[in-house]
Design a protein around this motif. Sequence first.
Motif, PDB file in Angstrom:
ATOM      1  N   ALA A  34       0.832  -1.209   0.000  1.00  0.00           N
ATOM      2  CA  ALA A  34       0.000   0.000   0.000  1.00  0.00           C
ATOM      3  C   ALA A  34       0.867   1.259   0.000  1.00  0.00           C
ATOM      4  CB  ALA A  34      -0.941  -0.011   1.202  1.00  0.00           C
ATOM      5  N   SER A  35       1.958   1.229   0.744  1.00  0.00           N
ATOM      6  CA  SER A  35       2.887   2.368   0.747  1.00  0.00           C
ATOM      7  C   SER A  35       3.545   2.549  -0.615  1.00  0.00           C
ATOM      8  CB  SER A  35       3.968   2.172   1.811  1.00  0.00           C
ATOM      9  OG  SER A  35       3.399   2.138   3.091  1.00  0.00           O
ATOM     10  N   GLU A  38       1.039   4.218  -2.949  1.00  0.00           N
ATOM     11  CA  GLU A  38       0.967   5.652  -2.645  1.00  0.00           C
ATOM     12  C   GLU A  38       2.173   6.392  -3.235  1.00  0.00           C
ATOM     13  OE1 GLU A  38       0.962   8.392   1.355  1.00  0.00           O
ATOM     14  OE2 GLU A  38      -0.076   6.457   1.445  1.00  0.00           O
ATOM     15  N   TYR A  39       3.345   5.819  -3.100  1.00  0.00           N
ATOM     16  CA  TYR A  39       4.553   6.433  -3.656  1.00  0.00           C
ATOM     17  C   TYR A  39       4.488   6.493  -5.182  1.00  0.00           C
ATOM     18  CZ  TYR A  39       9.385   7.108  -5.012  1.00  0.00           C
ATOM     19  OH  TYR A  39      10.534   7.583  -5.600  1.00  0.00           O
ATOM     20  N   VAL A  41       1.853   6.607  -7.174  1.00  0.00           N
ATOM     21  CA  VAL A  41       0.886   7.630  -7.598  1.00  0.00           C
ATOM     22  C   VAL A  41       1.476   9.026  -7.396  1.00  0.00           C
ATOM     23  CG1 VAL A  41      -1.402   8.619  -7.150  1.00  0.00           C
ATOM     24  CG2 VAL A  41      -1.102   6.138  -7.202  1.00  0.00           C
ATOM     25  N   PHE A  42       2.150   9.242  -6.267  1.00  0.00           N
ATOM     26  CA  PHE A  42       2.805  10.531  -6.023  1.00  0.00           C
ATOM     27  C   PHE A  42       3.833  10.843  -7.108  1.00  0.00           C
ATOM     28  CE2 PHE A  42       6.469  12.818  -4.317  1.00  0.00           C
ATOM     29  CZ  PHE A  42       5.870  14.020  -3.943  1.00  0.00           C
ATOM     30  N   LYS A  55      -5.743  10.487  -9.201  1.00  0.00           N
ATOM     31  CA  LYS A  55      -5.860   9.726  -7.963  1.00  0.00           C
ATOM     32  C   LYS A  55      -6.018   8.245  -8.275  1.00  0.00           C
ATOM     33  CE  LYS A  55     -10.845  10.072  -6.964  1.00  0.00           C
ATOM     34  NZ  LYS A  55     -11.804  10.524  -5.962  1.00  0.00           N
ATOM     35  N   PHE A  56      -5.578   7.462  -7.327  1.00  0.00           N
ATOM     36  CA  PHE A  56      -5.640   6.012  -7.417  1.00  0.00           C
ATOM     37  C   PHE A  56      -7.097   5.560  -7.392  1.00  0.00           C
ATOM     38  CE2 PHE A  56      -6.252   2.299  -4.647  1.00  0.00           C
ATOM     39  CZ  PHE A  56      -5.736   1.324  -5.474  1.00  0.00           C
ATOM     40  N   ASP A  88      -5.445  16.356   0.240  1.00  0.00           N
ATOM     41  CA  ASP A  88      -6.492  15.338   0.210  1.00  0.00           C
ATOM     42  C   ASP A  88      -6.997  15.019  -1.202  1.00  0.00           C
ATOM     43  OD1 ASP A  88      -8.041  13.431   1.403  1.00  0.00           O
ATOM     44  OD2 ASP A  88      -9.647  14.817   1.956  1.00  0.00           O
ATOM     45  N   ASP A  90      -7.208  12.228  -2.575  1.00  0.00           N
ATOM     46  CA  ASP A  90      -8.029  11.010  -2.579  1.00  0.00           C
ATOM     47  C   ASP A  90      -9.524  11.316  -2.545  1.00  0.00           C
ATOM     48  OD1 ASP A  90      -5.810   9.390  -2.700  1.00  0.00           O
ATOM     49  OD2 ASP A  90      -5.707   9.095  -0.541  1.00  0.00           O
TER      50      ASP A  90
END
Length: 130
Positions: A34-35, A38-39, A41-42, A55-56, A88, A90
Amino acid sequence: MQWKLPLLVGLIVLGTHVCSCKFVDIDKNLKDFASAVEYAVFQFNEDQEDEFAYKFLQVHRSQRKRLTFIYLMDLEMGRTVCKKHDEDIDNCPLQEGTEEKMVRCTFIVDVRPWFSQFSLLNSTCVERRW
């Protein structure tokens, strides 16, 4: 001295068998995966010239290379109405109409969880317009 050669050959054969570095399916809810998502997508947003953030939306594939923390993921992302440095993302709504864009990306991310360090090793994306 003669016993060392068979031992060396055995270790080499066993080592290549044990260290089969194939990607295997994993649970997409694992903390480190999951981390890594997130990375990825960033990094995708940072690398885009587009002012709007993506966004994912969905994981299509979640894998890890055996005996490593290298993750392979297929993600679907959508273009939002928020700018990429807004808070935010997401919870931002997706764009609609002519501005609506979706991408499907494959990322390979190397994670060093004990250092909280991430490296994007590869990314390939295909844009889909609705």
